[in-house]
Scaffold this motif. Structure first.
Motif, short mmCIF file in Angstrom:
data_model
loop_
_atom_site.label_atom_id
_atom_site.label_comp_id
_atom_site.label_asym_id
_atom_site.label_seq_id
_atom_site.Cartn_x
_atom_site.Cartn_y
_atom_site.Cartn_z
N UNK A 62 0.80 -1.22 0.00
CA UNK A 62 0.00 0.00 0.00
C UNK A 62 0.84 1.27 0.00
N UNK A 63 2.15 1.16 -0.21
CA UNK A 63 3.03 2.33 -0.16
C UNK A 63 3.70 2.59 -1.50
N UNK A 64 3.87 3.85 -1.81
CA UNK A 64 4.67 4.25 -2.97
C UNK A 64 6.14 4.12 -2.57
N UNK A 65 6.97 3.58 -3.45
CA UNK A 65 8.37 3.38 -3.10
C UNK A 65 9.33 4.04 -4.07
N UNK A 66 8.90 4.33 -5.28
CA UNK A 66 9.81 4.91 -6.27
C UNK A 66 9.62 6.42 -6.39
N UNK A 67 10.72 7.12 -6.56
CA UNK A 67 10.67 8.57 -6.71
C UNK A 67 9.88 9.00 -7.93
N UNK A 68 9.93 8.22 -9.00
CA UNK A 68 9.19 8.57 -10.21
C UNK A 68 7.68 8.54 -9.95
N UNK A 69 7.23 7.62 -9.11
CA UNK A 69 5.80 7.57 -8.76
C UNK A 69 5.40 8.80 -7.96
N UNK A 93 -5.93 4.09 -13.03
CA UNK A 93 -6.77 3.21 -13.83
C UNK A 93 -6.33 1.76 -13.79
N UNK A 94 -5.28 1.46 -13.04
CA UNK A 94 -4.79 0.09 -12.94
C UNK A 94 -5.66 -0.69 -11.96
N UNK A 95 -5.63 -2.01 -12.11
CA UNK A 95 -6.39 -2.88 -11.21
C UNK A 95 -5.46 -3.35 -10.09
N UNK A 96 -5.30 -2.50 -9.09
CA UNK A 96 -4.45 -2.82 -7.94
C UNK A 96 -4.92 -2.00 -6.75
N UNK A 97 -4.35 -2.29 -5.60
CA UNK A 97 -4.74 -1.57 -4.40
C UNK A 97 -4.25 -0.12 -4.45
N UNK A 98 -4.88 0.72 -3.65
CA UNK A 98 -4.44 2.11 -3.55
C UNK A 98 -3.09 2.16 -2.84
N UNK A 99 -2.25 3.12 -3.25
CA UNK A 99 -0.93 3.27 -2.65
C UNK A 99 -0.77 4.67 -2.10
N UNK A 125 -0.77 5.58 9.96
CA UNK A 125 -1.91 5.00 10.68
C UNK A 125 -3.23 5.58 10.15
N UNK A 126 -3.25 6.88 9.86
CA UNK A 126 -4.45 7.51 9.31
C UNK A 126 -4.79 6.89 7.95
N UNK A 127 -3.78 6.69 7.11
CA UNK A 127 -4.01 6.13 5.78
C UNK A 127 -4.42 4.67 5.85
N UNK A 128 -3.91 3.93 6.82
CA UNK A 128 -4.34 2.54 6.99
C UNK A 128 -5.83 2.48 7.32
N UNK A 129 -6.31 3.45 8.11
CA UNK A 129 -7.74 3.53 8.42
C UNK A 129 -8.55 3.94 7.19
#
Length: 116
Positions: free
Chosen positions: A6-13, A37-43, A67-71
């Protein structure tokens, strides 16, 4: 806590979301959202600069935002990337205040999205 998928990891993203995404600002955070528009979880990604405070303060703010984003995972549609930039006022904000700012911005940005 917010698991790795659920996390963004790349600087380009991060750059793509901040430059092309919709933005909502508040007193403590600025939230950018981009629907891929991709079929994946929110990051989610977090930007906490040294203007927020010392390393201890920055890490506290980051943990609270995670924690807020996990909720808030169910509030964000799938295939969406969200970047939250903490402002210096977030250092003295409580968890409830950060949650209110993030939820307000997520709701506003989701309402502004065009329907598919």
């Amino acid at each position: 806590m917010l698991a790795r998928p659920y996390r963004l990891t790349r600087g380009s993203d991060y750059r793509l979301v901040v430059r092309r995404g919709s933005r909502c600002g508040g007193a403590r955070v600025v939230t950018s959202m981009l629907s891929t528009g991709e079929s994946r979880v929110a990051r989610f990604g977090f930007i906490i600069s040294k203007q927020v405070g010392t390393a201890v303060v920055r890490n506290t703010v980051r943990r609270r935002l995670k924690a807020v984003c996990a909720e808030a995972l169910e509030l964000v549609p799938e295939g969406t990337d969200v970047v939250i930039r903490a402002l210096p006022a977030s250092a003295s904000a409580s968890f409830a205040e950060l949650r209110a700012d993030v939820h307000r911005c997520l709701g506003r940005l989701d309402a502004d999205r065009p329907a598919p």
